[in-house]
Design an enzyme around this catalytic site. Sequence first.
Site, short mmCIF file in Angstrom:
data_model
loop_
_atom_site.label_atom_id
_atom_site.label_comp_id
_atom_site.label_asym_id
_atom_site.label_seq_id
_atom_site.Cartn_x
_atom_site.Cartn_y
_atom_site.Cartn_z
N THR A 187 0.86 -1.18 0.00
CA THR A 187 0.00 0.00 0.00
C THR A 187 0.90 1.24 0.00
OG1 THR A 187 -1.62 -1.24 1.27
CG2 THR A 187 -1.89 1.15 1.22
N GLY A 192 -17.14 -0.45 19.47
CA GLY A 192 -16.18 -1.06 20.39
C GLY A 192 -14.88 -0.30 20.46
N PHE A 224 -18.41 -3.77 9.50
CA PHE A 224 -17.59 -2.63 9.95
C PHE A 224 -18.45 -1.59 10.67
CE2 PHE A 224 -14.45 -4.77 7.69
CZ PHE A 224 -13.21 -4.24 8.02
N CYS A 240 -2.26 -1.95 9.13
CA CYS A 240 -2.73 -1.28 7.91
C CYS A 240 -3.58 -0.03 8.16
CB CYS A 240 -3.50 -2.27 7.05
SG CYS A 240 -2.43 -3.56 6.36
P1 NAD Z 1 5.27 -7.21 7.03
O1 NAD Z 1 6.07 -6.29 7.87
O2 NAD Z 1 4.61 -8.39 7.65
O3 NAD Z 1 6.18 -7.78 5.84
C1 NAD Z 1 7.09 -7.02 5.11
C2 NAD Z 1 8.25 -7.93 4.74
O4 NAD Z 1 9.10 -7.24 3.81
C3 NAD Z 1 9.14 -8.32 5.93
O5 NAD Z 1 9.25 -9.72 6.00
C4 NAD Z 1 10.49 -7.65 5.63
O6 NAD Z 1 11.59 -8.37 6.11
C5 NAD Z 1 10.44 -7.62 4.11
N1 NAD Z 1 11.36 -6.66 3.50
C6 NAD Z 1 11.64 -5.39 3.88
N2 NAD Z 1 12.54 -4.84 3.05
C7 NAD Z 1 12.82 -5.76 2.09
C8 NAD Z 1 13.65 -5.77 0.94
N3 NAD Z 1 14.37 -4.69 0.59
N4 NAD Z 1 13.70 -6.88 0.20
C9 NAD Z 1 12.98 -7.98 0.53
N5 NAD Z 1 12.17 -8.02 1.61
C10 NAD Z 1 12.09 -6.92 2.37
O7 NAD Z 1 4.20 -6.30 6.28
P2 NAD Z 1 2.81 -6.78 5.63
O8 NAD Z 1 1.73 -6.75 6.64
O9 NAD Z 1 3.03 -8.01 4.85
O10 NAD Z 1 2.54 -5.54 4.65
C11 NAD Z 1 3.28 -5.36 3.48
C12 NAD Z 1 2.58 -4.32 2.63
O11 NAD Z 1 1.30 -4.81 2.26
C13 NAD Z 1 2.31 -3.00 3.34
O12 NAD Z 1 2.36 -1.96 2.40
C14 NAD Z 1 0.88 -3.16 3.83
O13 NAD Z 1 0.24 -1.93 4.02
C15 NAD Z 1 0.27 -3.92 2.66
N6 NAD Z 1 -0.90 -4.73 2.99
C16 NAD Z 1 -0.89 -5.51 4.09
C17 NAD Z 1 -2.02 -6.28 4.39
C18 NAD Z 1 -2.09 -7.09 5.66
O14 NAD Z 1 -3.20 -7.54 5.99
N7 NAD Z 1 -0.99 -7.30 6.37
C19 NAD Z 1 -3.14 -6.24 3.53
C20 NAD Z 1 -3.07 -5.47 2.39
C21 NAD Z 1 -1.95 -4.71 2.12
#
Ligand code: NAD
Length: 454
Positions: A126, A258, A254, A265
């Site tokens: 995102t 609560g 949603f 996110c």
């Molecule tokens: P997270 O922190 O769980 O995972 C991110 C991963 O990226 C980590 O494992 C980290 O070590 C790795 N990383 C960082 N720099 C790196 C690099 N240079 N090369 C390779 N790997 C690298 O985060 P997440 O929850 O998975 O979210 C990731 C993105 O997805 C964010 O932008 C978030 O907003 C978006 N997103 C997350 C969700 C969710 O439910 N978690 C849903 C939709 C979108």
Amino acid sequence: MRLTVIGTGYLGAVHAACMAESGHDVLGVDVDPARIGALTAARPPFYEPGLADLLWRGAEAGRLRFTTSLAQAAGFADTHFVCVGTPQQPASGAADLSHVEAAVDALTSSQRLGTDGGTLLIGKSTVPVGTADRLARRLRATAANADVAWNPEFLREGSAVHDTLRPERIVAGVRSAHAEARLREIYAPLLAAGVPFISTDTATAELVKLASNAFLATKISFINAMAEVCDAVAADVTTLARAMGADPRIGPRFLTPGLGFGGGCLPKDIRAFVARAEELGLAESVAFLREVDEINQRQRRRTVGLAERLVGGSFENRCVAVLGAAFKPGSDDVRDSPALAVADAVRRRGAEVRVHDPEAIDAARAAHPELQFALDVNKVCEQADVVLHLTDWPQYRALDPAALAEVVRIPTVVDARHSLDPVAWSRAGWTLCAPGRPRLCPPHAEDGVVGPPH
Ligand code: NAD
């Protein structure tokens, strides 16, 4: 197709496993060797229902591998999904894009990037609007044959595997027909199953994700603002939400009052959206999102205040049991967890706090070593002066309130997730308080329903 998934956190690990399940040959890449070690052994590095099976199946089929080498990734495929984190910058609230930029730079610095078919980088993280175009310029400086698309992700932790294998829509922000064709090919099994494919420009795709999260956050804060009004006039926000949600134009999801939203996110995404809009001179257009954020933070303070009043006005020498540490049920993610924020605030105000969670204790302990944790609800509730129900795990709804009443010192519960059965708990001798709902006392105490809790 051969694909890489760069960043194997909550989003990327699930995406990699689901792409392998769809028949692609996938290489997952992360800078965290421990994470890559776990994934290589088909062990999910976090709790996500169904992920272990997919990792195992992908590995068995030889379609899912993991590495820490970005150079290996550059040579493995022409299509690279970018799923790295975009955390909040502490001072400005803007998105920190350094992980995205580092991943792109590491790919482009490899000699092996850009084979005949043309490299396509597909962002799923995102990001602020305009990021894809900026990355495309950065990428093309070194790899003329490369393009960038944005394919935002809408999965929900706790049902991430299902959401990825059966999404409600696929949004494809593209800058060329070639990129759209590649995305259609990747998602061919989903398109064949009837999943809508919405093709647009990259700025719109980036905005779809931000606007969706802003809308969901607004809906939650709206009903929580109504809970505040209900408290003032002894009305019942649970019934209000049910009646409002019955209108199909509004809908019930949603709209649960609560403790509000948290996690990795929604909170950071609305702040990053505001920061980017301000950069674009659009502060007024998104000013309401600052209020949405403030209403959300206020629910945490209100819950602490309610609990403090219930234990007699001070937490000193009081024992508080907290049910829930994860930011939501079905996940062990404790990033910006409302439950842990409340638990820690109560501890700082002098209480002895014990926390239970069915899945998130390890992550919670790492984030808050000063709190006490236990895996047994009875142990956590022993001699408690008040029980705070802060994460809506189904296990807590299934608790036997009569048995738990025998364990605590005072049978008072704050149901900050509005999901415990009020009649069952009050009949079992509990005083039940929920923000926005009149306090419910045991029948013998005050003839059932009485006035507002404060
Ligand atoms: P997270 O922190 O769980 O995972 C991110 C991963 O990226 C980590 O494992 C980290 O070590 C790795 N990383 C960082 N720099 C790196 C690099 N240079 N090369 C390779 N790997 C690298 O985060 P997440 O929850 O998975 O979210 C990731 C993105 O997805 C964010 O932008 C978030 O907003 C978006 N997103 C997350 C969700 C969710 O439910 N978690 C849903 C939709 C979108």
